[in-house]
Design a protein around this motif. Sequence first.
Motif, mmCIF file in Angstrom:
data_model
loop_
_atom_site.group_PDB
_atom_site.id
_atom_site.type_symbol
_atom_site.label_atom_id
_atom_site.label_comp_id
_atom_site.label_asym_id
_atom_site.label_seq_id
_atom_site.Cartn_x
_atom_site.Cartn_y
_atom_site.Cartn_z
ATOM 1 N N LEU A 43 78.241 34.178 84.051
ATOM 2 C CA LEU A 43 77.068 34.774 83.429
ATOM 3 C C LEU A 43 76.581 33.854 82.310
ATOM 4 C CD1 LEU A 43 76.571 38.451 82.366
ATOM 5 C CD2 LEU A 43 76.100 36.629 80.745
ATOM 6 N N SER A 44 75.322 33.465 82.373
ATOM 7 C CA SER A 44 74.684 32.715 81.290
ATOM 8 C C SER A 44 73.798 33.682 80.521
ATOM 9 C CB SER A 44 73.858 31.552 81.848
ATOM 10 O OG SER A 44 74.693 30.603 82.468
ATOM 11 N N ALA A 45 74.101 33.864 79.244
ATOM 12 C CA ALA A 45 73.399 34.848 78.423
ATOM 13 C C ALA A 45 72.191 34.223 77.736
ATOM 14 C CB ALA A 45 74.351 35.431 77.382
ATOM 15 N N GLU A 46 71.290 35.076 77.324
ATOM 16 C CA GLU A 46 70.104 34.615 76.603
ATOM 17 C C GLU A 46 70.491 33.943 75.295
ATOM 18 O OE1 GLU A 46 67.333 37.771 76.084
ATOM 19 O OE2 GLU A 46 66.845 37.934 78.220
ATOM 20 N N SER A 47 71.647 34.294 74.756
ATOM 21 C CA SER A 47 72.120 33.689 73.511
ATOM 22 C C SER A 47 72.539 32.241 73.691
ATOM 23 C CB SER A 47 73.308 34.488 72.978
ATOM 24 O OG SER A 47 74.414 34.395 73.876
ATOM 25 N N GLY A 48 72.668 31.803 74.948
ATOM 26 C CA GLY A 48 73.147 30.457 75.235
ATOM 27 C C GLY A 48 74.629 30.394 75.540
ATOM 28 N N GLN A 49 75.330 31.506 75.368
ATOM 29 C CA GLN A 49 76.766 31.553 75.642
ATOM 30 C C GLN A 49 77.014 31.901 77.101
ATOM 31 O OE1 GLN A 49 78.906 33.931 72.845
ATOM 32 N NE2 GLN A 49 80.914 33.565 73.763
ATOM 33 N N ASP A 50 78.075 31.330 77.666
ATOM 34 C CA ASP A 50 78.472 31.628 79.034
ATOM 35 C C ASP A 50 79.713 32.509 79.046
ATOM 36 O OD1 ASP A 50 76.381 30.138 79.924
ATOM 37 O OD2 ASP A 50 77.574 28.548 80.827
ATOM 38 N N GLN A 106 85.066 26.050 80.975
ATOM 39 C CA GLN A 106 84.708 25.035 81.974
ATOM 40 C C GLN A 106 85.990 24.378 82.448
ATOM 41 O OE1 GLN A 106 81.413 24.516 83.012
ATOM 42 N NE2 GLN A 106 82.414 23.365 84.659
ATOM 43 N N SER A 107 86.347 24.597 83.700
ATOM 44 C CA SER A 107 87.680 24.200 84.148
ATOM 45 C C SER A 107 87.719 24.084 85.659
ATOM 46 C CB SER A 107 88.710 25.247 83.697
ATOM 47 O OG SER A 107 88.382 26.519 84.258
ATOM 48 N N ARG A 108 88.875 23.645 86.140
ATOM 49 C CA ARG A 108 89.171 23.631 87.570
ATOM 50 C C ARG A 108 90.542 24.279 87.786
ATOM 51 N NH1 ARG A 108 88.379 17.500 89.366
ATOM 52 N NH2 ARG A 108 89.138 17.157 87.229
ATOM 53 N N ARG A 109 90.741 24.810 88.987
ATOM 54 C CA ARG A 109 92.027 25.421 89.325
ATOM 55 C C ARG A 109 93.104 24.349 89.440
ATOM 56 N NH1 ARG A 109 92.203 31.294 89.549
ATOM 57 N NH2 ARG A 109 90.009 31.853 89.390
ATOM 58 N N GLY A 110 94.344 24.768 89.236
ATOM 59 C CA GLY A 110 95.453 23.826 89.229
ATOM 60 C C GLY A 110 95.630 23.052 90.517
ATOM 61 N N PHE A 111 95.187 23.612 91.647
ATOM 62 C CA PHE A 111 95.350 22.881 92.911
ATOM 63 C C PHE A 111 94.267 21.822 93.115
ATOM 64 C CE2 PHE A 111 93.156 26.911 94.047
ATOM 65 C CZ PHE A 111 91.946 26.396 94.480
ATOM 66 N N GLU A 112 93.282 21.773 92.211
ATOM 67 C CA GLU A 112 92.207 20.795 92.335
ATOM 68 C C GLU A 112 92.458 19.529 91.532
ATOM 69 O OE1 GLU A 112 88.105 23.074 92.771
ATOM 70 O OE2 GLU A 112 89.201 23.820 91.018
ATOM 71 N N VAL A 113 93.417 19.557 90.633
ATOM 72 C CA VAL A 113 93.656 18.430 89.743
ATOM 73 C C VAL A 113 95.138 18.078 89.744
ATOM 74 C CG1 VAL A 113 91.720 19.079 88.259
ATOM 75 C CG2 VAL A 113 94.002 19.922 87.723
ATOM 76 N N VAL A 114 95.434 16.896 89.227
ATOM 77 C CA VAL A 114 96.822 16.485 89.023
ATOM 78 C C VAL A 114 97.184 16.759 87.573
ATOM 79 C CG1 VAL A 114 98.451 14.559 89.085
ATOM 80 C CG2 VAL A 114 96.625 14.708 90.789
ATOM 81 N N LEU A 115 98.151 17.636 87.360
ATOM 82 C CA LEU A 115 98.548 17.971 85.997
ATOM 83 C C LEU A 115 99.212 16.780 85.332
ATOM 84 C CD1 LEU A 115 98.103 20.854 87.191
ATOM 85 C CD2 LEU A 115 100.018 21.607 85.750
ATOM 86 N N SER A 116 98.856 16.540 84.074
ATOM 87 C CA SER A 116 99.496 15.484 83.301
ATOM 88 C C SER A 116 100.868 15.955 82.838
ATOM 89 C CB SER A 116 98.635 15.122 82.090
ATOM 90 O OG SER A 116 98.599 16.207 81.165
ATOM 91 N N ALA A 117 101.673 15.020 82.359
ATOM 92 C CA ALA A 117 102.988 15.379 81.825
ATOM 93 C C ALA A 117 102.844 16.356 80.668
ATOM 94 C CB ALA A 117 103.734 14.125 81.388
ATOM 95 N N ARG A 118 101.819 16.166 79.840
ATOM 96 C CA ARG A 118 101.603 17.079 78.706
ATOM 97 C C ARG A 118 101.245 18.477 79.190
ATOM 98 N NH1 ARG A 118 97.400 19.052 76.079
ATOM 99 N NH2 ARG A 118 95.892 17.757 77.188
ATOM 100 N N GLN A 119 100.416 18.551 80.233
ATOM 101 C CA GLN A 119 100.024 19.863 80.749
ATOM 102 C C GLN A 119 101.207 20.584 81.385
ATOM 103 O OE1 GLN A 119 96.813 18.354 83.074
ATOM 104 N NE2 GLN A 119 95.255 18.833 81.524
#
Length: 335
Positions: A43-50, A106-119
């Motif tokens: 949802l994109s609000a009129e306030s500019g916040q998602d 703003q993100s992607r699901r864990g199966f779409e990326v390679v997790l870093s050692a820190r993550q």
Amino acid sequence: MLVPPNIPEKKIMACLHKAYGVKSRTLTFLPLGADVNAASYRLSAESGQDYFVKLRRGAVDEIGIVLPHFLHAQGITQVIAPLPALDGQLWTSLEGFQVVLYPFVQSRRGFEVVLSARQWADFGRALKRIHTLPLPEALASAIPRETYTPRYRQQVQGFLEQVKQENYQDPVAVKVASLLQSEEDVILDLLQRAEGYAQRLQAQPADFVLCHADLHAGNLLIADHGGLYIVDWDAPILAPKERDLMYIGGAQGFRDVTARQEAARFYRGYGAAQVDPIALAYYRYERILQDIAAFCEQLLLTDTGGEDRQQSFGYLASNFLPGNTIAVAYHADKQ
């Protein structure tokens, strides 16, 4: 859901305005996940916040909403808290769905990326805090406790018998029936192993902790800024910690990493843990059987779902692929 529910977007936007005071500019359906009872929107609000909007069909799942709100309030920032409505409630209702509003990440699901050692380490630290966090009695008493129920084992046994007798017309149901018959020996072995381990676990004492219970890669969000979030608290349970730890090294959708690497990177954050191999084996077998039962219920007992049906069959069949969940469970059990 891969297709939106039969509710006009204007009605959802009006509901959010009334309940949360949010004036919508646009509402965009997001085809996410394998849950045919849950729909997601941006949802994109009129306030500019998602915002992230989640609709779930059926009765209100209070624990799945209240628990992440509590965890976030305790400083576990890897859990995204639902936003309160104008009346202070954490959800509202619309045409048989519960409606929950979250901040949008703003993100992607864990199966779409390679997790870093820190993550991976962040993941471990967050789960350790969840496993060791004291719960208020009122909240703890509302969360189901592990009973090692034979429910899913019995359902799978029933579906094995059903596909020998039914003549299905739906193409996806035909494929499910064929898969179950071709893999019957494997499924029967899974049933036997899970039942044997369940009996052993019932006979021994165990420390129960708060478990998310569905920690596959799809339930991790990796934000564009690098942060990690644990989402979809739809089925928490008080159970041995192995209920969650079975996902680490269990072929649960994490990319470009071996089972040994998963464990090494995760436990750098989680810390030293004495893992019960019997509990770990049981939960891996039981999770596979739970998947089989759920997908068979969806695909053999109904012909609804549209595009979701083929996706669900793909998830079901993937368990039997070389190197996937069944093979990994067997290998770890043997070790």
